[in-house]
Each structure stands twice: as structure tokens, then as C-alpha cells.
Scaffold this motif. Structure first.
Motif, PDB file in Angstrom:
ATOM      1  N   MET A 315       0.829  -1.205   0.000  1.00  0.00           N
ATOM      2  CA  MET A 315       0.000   0.000   0.000  1.00  0.00           C
ATOM      3  C   MET A 315       0.860   1.250   0.000  1.00  0.00           C
ATOM      4  N   THR A 316       1.948   1.209   0.777  1.00  0.00           N
ATOM      5  CA  THR A 316       2.833   2.359   0.822  1.00  0.00           C
ATOM      6  C   THR A 316       3.440   2.613  -0.549  1.00  0.00           C
ATOM      7  N   SER A 317       3.865   1.521  -1.205  1.00  0.00           N
ATOM      8  CA  SER A 317       4.504   1.734  -2.496  1.00  0.00           C
ATOM      9  C   SER A 317       3.461   2.227  -3.501  1.00  0.00           C
ATOM     10  N   ARG A 318       2.215   1.748  -3.338  1.00  0.00           N
ATOM     11  CA  ARG A 318       1.158   2.228  -4.224  1.00  0.00           C
ATOM     12  C   ARG A 318       0.871   3.703  -3.937  1.00  0.00           C
ATOM     13  N   ALA A 319       0.916   4.053  -2.653  1.00  0.00           N
ATOM     14  CA  ALA A 319       0.654   5.444  -2.292  1.00  0.00           C
ATOM     15  C   ALA A 319       1.754   6.345  -2.845  1.00  0.00           C
ATOM     16  N   ASP A 320       3.015   5.884  -2.740  1.00  0.00           N
ATOM     17  CA  ASP A 320       4.139   6.661  -3.291  1.00  0.00           C
ATOM     18  C   ASP A 320       3.946   6.886  -4.775  1.00  0.00           C
ATOM     19  N   ASN A 321       3.579   5.795  -5.443  1.00  0.00           N
ATOM     20  CA  ASN A 321       3.342   5.838  -6.867  1.00  0.00           C
ATOM     21  C   ASN A 321       2.240   6.830  -7.196  1.00  0.00           C
ATOM     22  N   PHE A 322       1.194   6.751  -6.375  1.00  0.00           N
ATOM     23  CA  PHE A 322       0.034   7.617  -6.571  1.00  0.00           C
ATOM     24  C   PHE A 322       0.449   9.072  -6.452  1.00  0.00           C
ATOM     25  N   ILE A 323       1.240   9.370  -5.422  1.00  0.00           N
ATOM     26  CA  ILE A 323       1.654  10.752  -5.201  1.00  0.00           C
ATOM     27  C   ILE A 323       2.505  11.247  -6.364  1.00  0.00           C
ATOM     28  N   SER A 324       3.402  10.379  -6.852  1.00  0.00           N
ATOM     29  CA  SER A 324       4.268  10.850  -7.933  1.00  0.00           C
ATOM     30  C   SER A 324       3.454  11.061  -9.213  1.00  0.00           C
ATOM     31  N   THR A 325       2.496  10.144  -9.481  1.00  0.00           N
ATOM     32  CA  THR A 325       1.657  10.327 -10.668  1.00  0.00           C
ATOM     33  C   THR A 325       0.748  11.539 -10.493  1.00  0.00           C
ATOM     34  N   ALA A 326       0.221  11.694  -9.259  1.00  0.00           N
ATOM     35  CA  ALA A 326      -0.698  12.803  -9.013  1.00  0.00           C
ATOM     36  C   ALA A 326       0.011  14.137  -9.187  1.00  0.00           C
ATOM     37  N   SER A 327       1.243  14.231  -8.689  1.00  0.00           N
ATOM     38  CA  SER A 327       1.945  15.510  -8.797  1.00  0.00           C
ATOM     39  C   SER A 327       2.175  15.839 -10.268  1.00  0.00           C
ATOM     40  N   HIS A 328       2.385  14.789 -11.051  1.00  0.00           N
ATOM     41  CA  HIS A 328       2.529  14.968 -12.494  1.00  0.00           C
ATOM     42  C   HIS A 328       1.229  15.503 -13.092  1.00  0.00           C
ATOM     43  N   GLU A 329       0.100  14.912 -12.655  1.00  0.00           N
ATOM     44  CA  GLU A 329      -1.206  15.340 -13.163  1.00  0.00           C
ATOM     45  C   GLU A 329      -1.520  16.784 -12.789  1.00  0.00           C
ATOM     46  N   LEU A 330      -1.067  17.179 -11.598  1.00  0.00           N
ATOM     47  CA  LEU A 330      -1.369  18.531 -11.135  1.00  0.00           C
ATOM     48  C   LEU A 330      -0.593  19.590 -11.908  1.00  0.00           C
ATOM     49  N   ARG A 331       0.530  19.156 -12.495  1.00  0.00           N
ATOM     50  CA  ARG A 331       1.381  20.135 -13.157  1.00  0.00           C
ATOM     51  C   ARG A 331       0.756  20.729 -14.412  1.00  0.00           C
ATOM     52  N   THR A 332      -0.099  19.972 -15.088  1.00  0.00           N
ATOM     53  CA  THR A 332      -0.671  20.508 -16.321  1.00  0.00           C
ATOM     54  C   THR A 332      -1.598  21.705 -16.051  1.00  0.00           C
ATOM     55  N   PRO A 333      -2.611  21.538 -15.168  1.00  0.00           N
ATOM     56  CA  PRO A 333      -3.411  22.740 -14.886  1.00  0.00           C
ATOM     57  C   PRO A 333      -2.580  23.855 -14.260  1.00  0.00           C
ATOM     58  N   ILE A 381     -10.465   6.823   1.230  1.00  0.00           N
ATOM     59  CA  ILE A 381     -11.071   5.490   1.115  1.00  0.00           C
ATOM     60  C   ILE A 381     -10.014   4.430   1.391  1.00  0.00           C
ATOM     61  N   GLN A 382      -8.828   4.638   0.771  1.00  0.00           N
ATOM     62  CA  GLN A 382      -7.789   3.613   0.906  1.00  0.00           C
ATOM     63  C   GLN A 382      -7.267   3.498   2.328  1.00  0.00           C
ATOM     64  N   SER A 383      -7.205   4.609   3.021  1.00  0.00           N
ATOM     65  CA  SER A 383      -6.650   4.535   4.372  1.00  0.00           C
ATOM     66  C   SER A 383      -7.745   4.217   5.385  1.00  0.00           C
ATOM     67  N   GLY A 384      -8.985   4.075   4.889  1.00  0.00           N
ATOM     68  CA  GLY A 384     -10.079   3.746   5.796  1.00  0.00           C
ATOM     69  C   GLY A 384     -10.526   4.936   6.614  1.00  0.00           C
ATOM     70  N   ARG A 385     -10.072   6.147   6.227  1.00  0.00           N
ATOM     71  CA  ARG A 385     -10.441   7.321   7.006  1.00  0.00           C
ATOM     72  C   ARG A 385     -11.757   7.930   6.549  1.00  0.00           C
ATOM     73  N   LEU A 386     -12.271   7.388   5.423  1.00  0.00           N
ATOM     74  CA  LEU A 386     -13.566   7.884   4.968  1.00  0.00           C
ATOM     75  C   LEU A 386     -14.628   7.073   5.688  1.00  0.00           C
ATOM     76  N   PRO A 387     -15.360   7.704   6.589  1.00  0.00           N
ATOM     77  CA  PRO A 387     -16.312   6.899   7.345  1.00  0.00           C
ATOM     78  C   PRO A 387     -17.391   6.338   6.427  1.00  0.00           C
ATOM     79  N   MET A 388     -17.562   5.042   6.482  1.00  0.00           N
ATOM     80  CA  MET A 388     -18.603   4.398   5.694  1.00  0.00           C
ATOM     81  C   MET A 388     -19.818   4.265   6.614  1.00  0.00           C
TER      82      MET A 388
END
Lengths: 553, 129
Positions: A315-333, A381-388
Motif C-alpha cells: 500500500m505504501t509503495s502504491r501510495a508513493d506511486n500515486f503521489i508521484s503520478t498525481a503531482s505529475h497530473e497537477l502540473r498541467t493545470p 477510502i484507501q486509508s479507511g479514514r472515509l467513514p462508511m
């Protein structure tokens, strides 16, 4: 029956030795021997028996003279004995005690049988008998041997269970192997380990042998042996299972033992071992299995922890990946905002361009906000912090309400809902499951041509205990190489580039995360140019959840 | 002859910024490609002087496009500027390995982009503004 002196293979003629031996000599000698000893003649009649026959067979030696040797063996062996005997007389040889590995059985005067070791020696026929038979009662030794073999087998099994649990494989593989060892050891037919997941307050997937574990298993029944062992925190043996019990009905099992798996006083779960044969589990076997279960508790706990660490790491490695991809996505706008604002500040720009730049900045800011919102959703959702907020839900109704709201937005398509009666409820968060449907139908709308239908079906899969919902479009389809990644964050299809309003690339990822949180899953099938079908499933509401529901109500 | 610039990016908004940055400067002309394969075709047909190249592209990625442009004698003279959100030093190194001439991380300042283009224009012998 041939006469003693004419046998061509036997020893013929009288004794030529210097000392004349008589039956009395033998009697005197063999009375001192520790084992029951007989002399029998060619016909199988007992001609002589020492004093020890009383201890071994229960007869006085005089009582046996003249009787047949077969009388001292269980009836079922008598006819065969005759054959053996004539073969022995054809070719007499000495058979020493202890060299025979087959289990021989003799008959006591009181009718009981006992394990015997027998040696045969042929002697001179002039003595009036041909064979000296020595019989020793080895019942106790056999019992001891069996006991030792059992103990060695059990120690060996314990070691094998330990080895299985310590292997580097997955938790499930290790438990399976351990269960196989225990099934073999206890001559049983079926076994299961169920761990209670305290964090989620529900039973984790069953690991059962033989068979696949069903991740949607709704948990052990309240009246099962497993649940009784869990509730009582002690071993429960049921040697004649109810015909309506799950084990009897589905697996043809008739006896079961359920043993709590503990670490100290803390229960982790229960192991059940079952047999097709009723009355299979003796107290002694139960005691032994309990010892093994005691050693398994800590091993299971460390394996569970090990697996949890692996999952965290992934999960951590997925989160790292997510952050790096997300920062890339944020750069365009951001590029648009930085670029246009700088131009507005540093250059003299005509009114028309000013308006144009501002509009583009506005659009990109909104997009930035949407991406950030979606990213927050994903991470919560992934960290379970979104109360269901879970409740008993009829997914058919959920579909109806989402379609009613979407109809205006999806006016270019006809939405066809197929919804047979689904008697099963799921335990889910209404808003989040609506979001799942909304995203899927919106995608179908976006990627299929005007006028084509969008089909939504709801069904129950009884065998897998899930409610399935599928959304099918007749759109452009998804290229095969993209199918694997559509649920990964920031995966988009080509067509998006020309869209006026771009998606965030997180919609399907959010869908999958929501379903993960419901112990559900989603799959996609697609034929390029013909359309796509997204199918998701959510497990039936479990017994415990129904109970909870009742308590709350 | 104005300096011909090929903008390669799958995000139309990036083209719009470059377009606005260049404004009506007569020294430059601008053409666009939205994916890697189109970029290689455009480079061969249009023979641009400068390629502003995104990395994360549909089809061939920016590094592959750069290599292809630099490997083809007809297009190898183009100045390739990697224009990318991948701002890691390792990405910069990958650009250099692929034969890129320069590197500009997103988000970029239009003024900085214009400075780079001025420099290239001067090198190529166009009159400076």
C-alpha cells in the motif's frame, strides 16, 4: 495322511546318537523355558506342552495333549493353517522367533485373541513329534510399539506443521499445508481455519482443505461446532453432526472437532477438522490435536502479522506511486495557471485575449480542484479514514435512484434496467455505492455514441453469495492492453484529449477503492468497437451484520 | 524564414500557452502534434527548427520520439527541448541520454521559455527581438 517314517522329505529313521532322548526329557527341559512350547506331530496333534502354556493360553499342559494346534488359533486362520503346515512338512526349516514381520494372532482359552510371536523348529521324528512350536504373547510389546510409532508420527506431524507455517509463502498456502498434515495425521477428510479479523469485526475468509477458499464466505453459522468452540473458548467435539449442518450437507462430513486457536488467553480463530465417518474423534486424538493447535496459535499470529506488513508495504509503495503520478497530473493545470497569469501580468494583452486567458485559467482551476477532491477521496477510502455509513441496502433500489437522477444528464442514451427480484441485501454505504453506479453510467455515456443503449442489470449469484451489478455500453470499447490498467489512477482513454471537460482519471480508481472497502470487486470486459461491460459485486449481508442490524433497529 | 517550432503535447492547453507566449512574434511559427507517432511524422514532413517535447505521451513517449528525431539525418538538426512534468533529476538524465538539447520543467514561465527560444534563434542566426 502320510506315515511319519515314509516321508521322502522328512527326517527318516531312528536316532543314532549316543543318548536316547524321550518326551520326558523335553518336558523337563521346556518346563524351564520362558515361553509356551509345544511339540506337534505330522497331523497337527499336540503331543507335548510345557507349563508355560497355562500363562499364555490358559490351559493346563495336560489338557492340551492330543488336541489340535489349530484349536489355539482364531477360527478364521484354521483352514489356511492346514496348507501352511503341509508346506512346512514338505520342506522343513527353522523359523526363528522375531524374524517374522507379519502380525500373528493366537487364541486364549477364554476366547480372546492376542498378538503372538511364534518360532518353529523341526526335530527328529523318532521322538514322536516333528515340530517344536514356541509361542510368546507380545500384546504389550505390540501396544508399546504402536504407541511409540504414534508418538513419533505425531511429533513428526508437529514438526511438519511448524515447518509449513514458517515457510516464506503466503499465509493461506502455509495454513493449507499445515491442514493437510493434520488431516493425514488424524485420518480425517476435511479441515478449515477461520481467523476472526478484529479490526474489521468480522470473520476473515475461510482457508479450507480440500477446496478453494471463498472470499465472500459469510462466516461460520452461529450453531456450527466452530462457533461453539469460539464462543466457549474450548475444544468442541461433535461425533454425529446434524444432517442439516453445513458440513454434513455440503461436504458429507459426520464428525468434527473444533479447536480455538489462541495466543495465551487471546483467541485468534478456530480450526475445525472433520471426518466422513461418525464417532471419528476420540478424546485422545482430540487432546493431541489441541496440543498442535496450541503451537499453531502463535505461528498463525506471526504469519497474519507478516502478511499484514506485506500488504502495508504494497500500500505504501502504491501510495508513493500515486503521489508521484498525481503531482505529475497537477502540473498541467498549474502550467496553465502559471503561464496565463504571468502573461496577463507582464504583457499588454488585448481585451479579447484577456477574457480568453481568464476563461482557460478558470477551467483549469476547476479541474485542479476536481483532481484534488478525487485524490482526497481516493486517499481517504484507501486509508479507511472515509467513514462508511453502512446499512442494509437493496442494490436494485440504489440502481433506480441513481438512474432517475442521471436520466437528464444522459439524455442521448436510453438506459435499460434489467432487475429481476434479488432477495439479498448487501451491507453497504448508500452514498458510496451510488457514486460507484454514477461513475460507471457516466463513463458509459461518455464513451458511447448518441442513441446507443446503456444496459444496467442487477442479479444475485447464490453460489458465490454476491449481488452483481453490470453496466454495458455499445461504445468504442477499451483496447486490450488498457483493460488491465483502467482501474489504476490517472488512466484515461485517447478520446479524452478532445473532450471539452476532461475527466480526472480517478473515477474508476475511486470505484474500485469503494468496492474494496465493501469486500467487493469489479471487473471489465470489452470488445474494441463493440462496447464494454463493467461488472461489480458486493457480498450478501452476513449473519453477524443482520444481527447488528436487528440490534440497531 | 521564421523559426519553425513543433509543440508535442497531449494536453491542448499547453499548446495554447505556447501559442500565447509566442504571440504575434514574426520570428516564430508554431505547429502541433498530440502524440508520439504524430510527432515523428510531423518532424519528418515539416522539418521544424525546434521541438518542444512532452514526455508522458500517448503512443511513443517523449524519450523515444527524441531518439527517433535525433537518429534520422533529415531531422537530427532540430533543437529538442524536453518540456515535462517529470521533474526528477533522473528524468533529466533520461532526456540527455535520448539526445535532448535542453530541458524545461512544468509548470514553466512563459518568459523563461521565450528566453530559451531567443537563445536558439540567435544561434540559428535569426534577428533578435
Amino acid at each position: 495322511m502320510a506315515q511319519p517314517n515314509n516321508d521322502e522329505h522328512g527326517r527318516t529313521g531312528g536316532s543314532t546318537g549316543p543318548v536316547e532322548l524321550t518326551v520326558d526329557h523335553f518336558q523337563a527341559t521346556f518346563d524351564l523355558a520362558p515361553d509356551a512350547t509345544f511339540g506337534i506331530d505330522r497331523t497337527g496333534a499336540i503331543r507335548f506342552a510345557n507349563k508355560q502354556v497355562a500363562g499364555v493360553f490358559g490351559y493346563e499342559s495336560e489338557d492340551l495333549i492330543g488336541r489340535r494346534i489349530e484349536d489355539l488359533m482364531p477360527e478364521r486362520f484354521r483352514s489356511r493353517h492346514h496348507e501352511h503346515m503341509s508346506r512346512f512338512y514338505d520342506r522343513p526349516y527353522d523359523r526363528p522367533m522375531g524374524g517374522v514381520s507379519i502380525n500373528l494372532v493366537a487364541l486364549h482359552k477364554d476366547g480372546t485373541e492376542f498378538a503372538a510371536e511364534i518360532s518353529l523348529t523341526s526335530v527328529d521324528e523318532s521322538m514322536g513329534f516333528l515340530v517344536i512350536v514356541v509361542v510368546r504373547d507380545v500384546t504389550e510389546r505390540k501396544l508399546l510399539e504402536q504407541y511409540l510409532a504414534d508418538q513419533v508420527g505425531r511429533l513428526d506431524a508437529m514438526v511438519r506443521v511448524g515447518e509449513a507455517m514458517a515457510k516464506p509463502g503466503t499465509f493461506e498456502m502455509n495454513v493449507r499445508e499445515a491442514l493437510n498434515v493434520l488431516i493425514e495425521l488424524s485420518s480425517a477428510d476435511w479441515a478449515v481455519v477461520r481467523i476472526f479479523d478484529e479490526a474489521k469485526n468480522r470473520w476473515a475468509a475461510a482457508i479450507q482443505v480440500p477446496g478453494d477458499s471463498n472470499p465472500y464466505d459469510i462466516g461460520p453459522r452461529e450453531d456450527s461446532v466452530l462457533r461453539r468452540a469460539w464462543n466457549l473458548r474450548r475444544t468442541v467435539i461433535n461425533n454425529s453432526l446434524d444432517q442439516n449442518s453445513r458440513l454434513a450437507k455440503h461436504f458429507g462430513l459426520h464428525a468434527a472437532i473444533a479447536i480455538p486457536l489462541m495466543v495465551g488467553d487471546r483467541p485468534l480463530g478456530v480450526m475445525t477438522i472433520a471426518s466422513r465417518e461418525a464417532d471419528h474423534f476420540t478424546a485422545e486424538l482430540g487432546g493431541y490435536l489441541r496440543v498442535v493447535a496450541r503451537t499453531m496459535g502463535p505461528m498463525i499470529e506471526s504469519a497474519v502479522l507478516r502478511e499484514r506488513i506485506e500488504i502495508e508495504r504494497a500500500m505504501t509503495s502504491r501510495a508513493d506511486n500515486f503521489i508521484s503520478t498525481a503531482s505529475h497530473e497537477l502540473r498541467t493545470p498549474l502550467t496553465a495557471l502559471v503561464g496565463f497569469s504571468e502573461l496577463l501580468i507582464t504583457r499588454t494583452v488585448d481585451e479579447e485575449s484577456k477574457l480568453q486567458f481568464s476563461k482557460m485559467m478558470n477551467e483549469e482551476s476547476r479541474r485542479l480542484a476536481r483532481i484534488v477532491d478525487d485524490m482526497l477521496d481516493v486517499s481517504r477510502i484507501q486509508s479507511g479514514r472515509l467513514p462508511m455509513v453502512r446499512e442494509a441496502l437493496d442494490l436494485g433500489e440504489t440502481v433506480d435512484s441513481v438512474i432517475a437522477n442521471l436520466k437528464a444528464l444522459v439524455s442521448e442514451h436510453q438506459i435499460v434496467v434489467e432487475k429481476p427480484i434479488v432477495p439479498h441485501l448487501v451491507w453497504g454505504d448508500r452514498d458510496r455505492l451510488q457514486q460507484v453506479l454514477w461513475n460507471l453510467v457516466e463513463n458509459a455515456n461518455k464513451y458511447s455514441g448518441a442513441g446507443t443503449p446503456i444496459r444496467v442489470t442487477v442479479a444475485a449469484d447464490e453460489s458465490r453469495q454476491v449481488v452483481t451489478v453490470s453496466v454495458t455500453d455499445e461504445g468504442q470499447g477499451i483496447p486490450e492492453e488498457k483493460l488491465e490498467s483502467v482501474f489504476e489512477p490517472f488512466t484515461r482513454l485517447e478520446r479524452d484529449v478532445k473532450d471539452r471537460v476532461r475527466g480526472t482519471g480517478l473515477g474508476l480508481h475511486i470505484v474500485r477503492s469503494i468496492l474494496d472497502a465493501h469486500e467487493g470487486k469489479i471487473d471489465v470486459e470489452s470488445v474494441l468497437g463493440e462496447g464494454s461491460t463493467f461488472v461489480f459485486e458486493v457480498p450478501f449481508m452476513a449473519d453477524e451484520e443482520q444481527l447488528y442490524q436487528k440490534e440497531v433497529a | 524564414m521564421p523559426i519553425k517550432i513543433l509543440s508535442v503535447d497531449d494536453e491542448p492547453i499547453v499548446y495554447r500557452i505556447i501559442e500565447a507566449t509566442l504571440g504575434i512574434d514574426p520570428r516564430f511559427s508554431l505547429i502541433a502534434a498530440a502524440d508520439g507517432d504524430e510527432a515523428i511524422v510531423q518532424a519528418k514532413q515539416e522539418k521544424p527548427d525546434v521541438v518542444l517535447l512532452d514526455v508522458d505521451l500517448p503512443g511513443k513517449n517523449g524519450f523515444e520520439v527524441c531518439k527517433a528525431i535525433k537518429a534520422d539525418p533529415e531531422t537530427s538538426g532540430a533543437v529538442v527541448v524536453m518540456l515535462t512534468a517529470m521533474a526528477q533529476p533522473s528524468d533529466k538524465q533520461k532526456g540527455i541520454d535520448a539526445g535532448a538539447d535542453d530541458y524545461l520543467p512544468k509548470p514553466f514561465s512563459p518568459a523563461v521559455l521565450l528566453d530559451k527560444l531567443d537563445e536558439i534563434a540567435a544561434r540559428l542566426g535569426a534577428p533578435s527581438s
